[in-house]
Design a protein around this motif. Structure first.
Motif, mmCIF file in Angstrom:
data_model
loop_
_atom_site.group_PDB
_atom_site.id
_atom_site.type_symbol
_atom_site.label_atom_id
_atom_site.label_comp_id
_atom_site.label_asym_id
_atom_site.label_seq_id
_atom_site.Cartn_x
_atom_site.Cartn_y
_atom_site.Cartn_z
ATOM 1 N N TRP A 1 0.844 -1.199 0.000
ATOM 2 C CA TRP A 1 0.000 0.000 0.000
ATOM 3 C C TRP A 1 0.880 1.252 0.000
ATOM 4 C CZ3 TRP A 1 -0.165 3.395 4.250
ATOM 5 C CH2 TRP A 1 -1.137 4.396 4.191
ATOM 6 N N ALA A 2 1.896 1.247 0.849
ATOM 7 C CA ALA A 2 2.786 2.400 0.962
ATOM 8 C C ALA A 2 3.567 2.619 -0.334
ATOM 9 C CB ALA A 2 3.740 2.207 2.139
ATOM 10 N N VAL A 3 4.167 1.563 -0.862
ATOM 11 C CA VAL A 3 4.943 1.673 -2.098
ATOM 12 C C VAL A 3 4.042 2.113 -3.248
ATOM 13 C CG1 VAL A 3 6.263 0.346 -3.810
ATOM 14 C CG2 VAL A 3 6.706 0.030 -1.363
ATOM 15 N N ALA A 4 2.832 1.547 -3.313
ATOM 16 C CA ALA A 4 1.887 1.910 -4.376
ATOM 17 C C ALA A 4 1.611 3.404 -4.375
ATOM 18 C CB ALA A 4 0.576 1.134 -4.197
ATOM 19 N N HIS A 5 1.374 3.954 -3.205
ATOM 20 C CA HIS A 5 1.040 5.370 -3.123
ATOM 21 C C HIS A 5 2.244 6.275 -3.402
ATOM 22 C CE1 HIS A 5 -2.764 3.952 -1.561
ATOM 23 N NE2 HIS A 5 -3.237 5.169 -1.803
ATOM 24 N N LEU A 6 3.438 5.778 -3.176
ATOM 25 C CA LEU A 6 4.621 6.573 -3.519
ATOM 26 C C LEU A 6 4.842 6.630 -5.030
ATOM 27 C CD1 LEU A 6 7.024 5.542 -0.622
ATOM 28 C CD2 LEU A 6 5.906 7.760 -0.967
ATOM 29 N N PHE A 7 4.266 5.680 -5.778
ATOM 30 C CA PHE A 7 4.314 5.748 -7.237
ATOM 31 C C PHE A 7 3.379 6.821 -7.784
ATOM 32 C CE2 PHE A 7 6.426 1.606 -7.477
ATOM 33 C CZ PHE A 7 7.269 1.827 -8.551
ATOM 34 N N ALA A 8 2.347 7.177 -7.008
ATOM 35 C CA ALA A 8 1.340 8.124 -7.506
ATOM 36 C C ALA A 8 1.420 9.490 -6.833
ATOM 37 C CB ALA A 8 -0.057 7.536 -7.297
ATOM 38 N N ASN A 9 2.164 9.617 -5.741
ATOM 39 C CA ASN A 9 2.221 10.872 -4.986
ATOM 40 C C ASN A 9 3.666 11.211 -4.644
ATOM 41 O OD1 ASN A 9 -0.810 11.193 -4.305
ATOM 42 N ND2 ASN A 9 -0.344 9.103 -3.670
ATOM 43 N N GLY A 10 4.064 12.437 -4.932
ATOM 44 C CA GLY A 10 5.429 12.850 -4.628
ATOM 45 C C GLY A 10 5.508 14.043 -3.704
ATOM 46 N N ASP A 11 4.395 14.398 -3.071
ATOM 47 C CA ASP A 11 4.407 15.558 -2.169
ATOM 48 C C ASP A 11 4.959 15.157 -0.796
ATOM 49 O OD1 ASP A 11 1.633 15.263 -0.335
ATOM 50 O OD2 ASP A 11 1.617 14.248 -2.274
ATOM 51 N N ALA A 12 5.322 16.154 -0.021
ATOM 52 C CA ALA A 12 5.980 15.913 1.273
ATOM 53 C C ALA A 12 5.105 15.113 2.228
ATOM 54 C CB ALA A 12 6.371 17.256 1.907
ATOM 55 N N ALA A 13 3.822 15.448 2.314
ATOM 56 C CA ALA A 13 2.930 14.727 3.234
ATOM 57 C C ALA A 13 2.821 13.256 2.833
ATOM 58 C CB ALA A 13 1.550 15.381 3.254
ATOM 59 N N SER A 14 2.728 12.983 1.532
ATOM 60 C CA SER A 14 2.631 11.598 1.064
ATOM 61 C C SER A 14 3.911 10.826 1.334
ATOM 62 C CB SER A 14 2.315 11.563 -0.433
ATOM 63 O OG SER A 14 1.043 12.107 -0.680
ATOM 64 N N VAL A 15 5.044 11.475 1.094
ATOM 65 C CA VAL A 15 6.325 10.806 1.346
ATOM 66 C C VAL A 15 6.465 10.482 2.829
ATOM 67 C CG1 VAL A 15 8.838 11.099 1.288
ATOM 68 C CG2 VAL A 15 7.456 11.766 -0.687
ATOM 69 N N LEU A 16 6.063 11.416 3.688
ATOM 70 C CA LEU A 16 6.118 11.154 5.131
ATOM 71 C C LEU A 16 5.169 10.022 5.511
ATOM 72 C CD1 LEU A 16 7.119 11.899 7.981
ATOM 73 C CD2 LEU A 16 5.218 13.542 8.091
ATOM 74 N N LEU A 17 3.911 10.120 5.096
ATOM 75 C CA LEU A 17 2.902 9.122 5.471
ATOM 76 C C LEU A 17 3.236 7.744 4.934
ATOM 77 C CD1 LEU A 17 0.110 8.243 6.559
ATOM 78 C CD2 LEU A 17 -0.877 9.088 4.427
ATOM 79 N N PHE A 18 3.347 7.639 3.621
ATOM 80 C CA PHE A 18 3.533 6.322 3.010
ATOM 81 C C PHE A 18 4.942 5.792 3.225
ATOM 82 C CE2 PHE A 18 0.280 8.531 0.340
ATOM 83 C CZ PHE A 18 -0.815 7.859 0.874
ATOM 84 N N GLY A 19 5.923 6.670 3.195
ATOM 85 C CA GLY A 19 7.299 6.230 3.424
ATOM 86 C C GLY A 19 7.501 5.684 4.827
ATOM 87 N N LEU A 20 7.019 6.437 5.816
ATOM 88 C CA LEU A 20 7.210 6.008 7.201
ATOM 89 C C LEU A 20 6.442 4.724 7.514
ATOM 90 C CD1 LEU A 20 8.600 6.764 9.853
ATOM 91 C CD2 LEU A 20 6.563 8.064 10.453
ATOM 92 N N LEU A 21 5.185 4.624 7.069
ATOM 93 C CA LEU A 21 4.418 3.411 7.345
ATOM 94 C C LEU A 21 4.976 2.207 6.590
ATOM 95 C CD1 LEU A 21 0.739 4.673 7.612
ATOM 96 C CD2 LEU A 21 2.301 4.003 9.440
ATOM 97 N N GLY A 22 5.487 2.419 5.382
ATOM 98 C CA GLY A 22 6.107 1.321 4.642
ATOM 99 C C GLY A 22 7.368 0.808 5.320
ATOM 100 N N ILE A 23 8.204 1.736 5.772
ATOM 101 C CA ILE A 23 9.430 1.339 6.486
ATOM 102 C C ILE A 23 9.078 0.642 7.790
ATOM 103 C CG2 ILE A 23 11.440 2.260 7.722
ATOM 104 C CD1 ILE A 23 11.553 4.439 5.479
ATOM 105 N N TRP A 24 8.087 1.185 8.519
ATOM 106 C CA TRP A 24 7.669 0.570 9.781
ATOM 107 C C TRP A 24 7.153 -0.856 9.549
ATOM 108 C CZ3 TRP A 24 2.472 -0.528 11.208
ATOM 109 C CH2 TRP A 24 2.332 -1.021 12.494
ATOM 110 N N GLY A 25 6.333 -1.056 8.500
ATOM 111 C CA GLY A 25 5.808 -2.391 8.205
ATOM 112 C C GLY A 25 6.918 -3.378 7.894
#
Length: 187
Positions: A110-134
């Motif tokens: 889910w996190a990686v998928a959303h990083l393919f479609a969103n490059g803004d700071a909030a998305s990188v923080l949200l999806f990046g952090l949750l993906g790394i945590w998972g």
């Protein structure tokens, strides 16, 4: 972005108590009792979700990178897989014997998928952090419990139910995105 960051920290804290902060969880259980501690954890997770949603929606749009033109298509394919893994975690599909942590794998996808479609700071923080945590949680669980026992009662009926639920949930999520004004199918 402060609400988003606080929400993410709370989400990680409350979801990590069993694996990363066991002393904090046992202390909470001794003070509030087993049911009381579960209620406090559930309330903490609910508050974290509200903060994440409002923090994400309130954050201004500042691009860190421009997603590729095909990012939306990759996002949709990965999202179908991510939802499939999340559903697999609660079902009796025979595929379950091959995946030890289907819900965490679904979260990472889910996190990686959303990083393919969103490059803004909030998305990188949200999806990046949750993906790394998972991914980190998968590693920690595998290290703490190296043996995996395959669940019982996995059936063809479970496979069919898994496919149907995956497609229904994917459709509902796509509809909710459209309702919120985000077209998940446009590139």
């Amino acid at each position: 972005m402060i609400y988003l960051a606080i929400g993410l920290l709370l989400w990680i804290l409350f979801h990590s108590m069993k694996r990363i902060f066991p002393l904090m969880r046992s202390r909470l259980s001794s003070v509030a009792g087993p049911n009381g501690s579960k209620g406090i954890i559930a309330l903490g997770i609910l508050i974290s979700v509200v903060l994440i949603i409002f923090g994400y929606r309130m954050t201004g749009h500042s691009n860190i990178y421009v997603p590729p033109s095909f990012g939306t298509h990759i996002n949709n394919l990965l999202m179908l897989a991510a939802i499939g893994f999340l559903v697999l975690g609660h079902g009796k599909s025979r595929l379950r014997r091959y995946v030890r942590h289907p819900m965490l794998v679904g979260l990472v996808l889910w996190a990686v998928a959303h990083l393919f479609a969103n490059g803004d700071a909030a998305s990188v923080l949200l999806f990046g952090l949750l993906g790394i945590w998972g991914a980190l949680l998968i590693f920690l669980i595998n290290k703490a419990e190296p043996n995996y026992s395959i669940p019982d009662n996995l059936t063809l009926k479970g496979d069919v139910r898994w496919i149907i639920l995956t497609l229904v949930i994917f459709s509902v999520i796509a509809y909710v995105h459209l309702w919120l004004g985000v077209n998940p199918f446009s590139s």
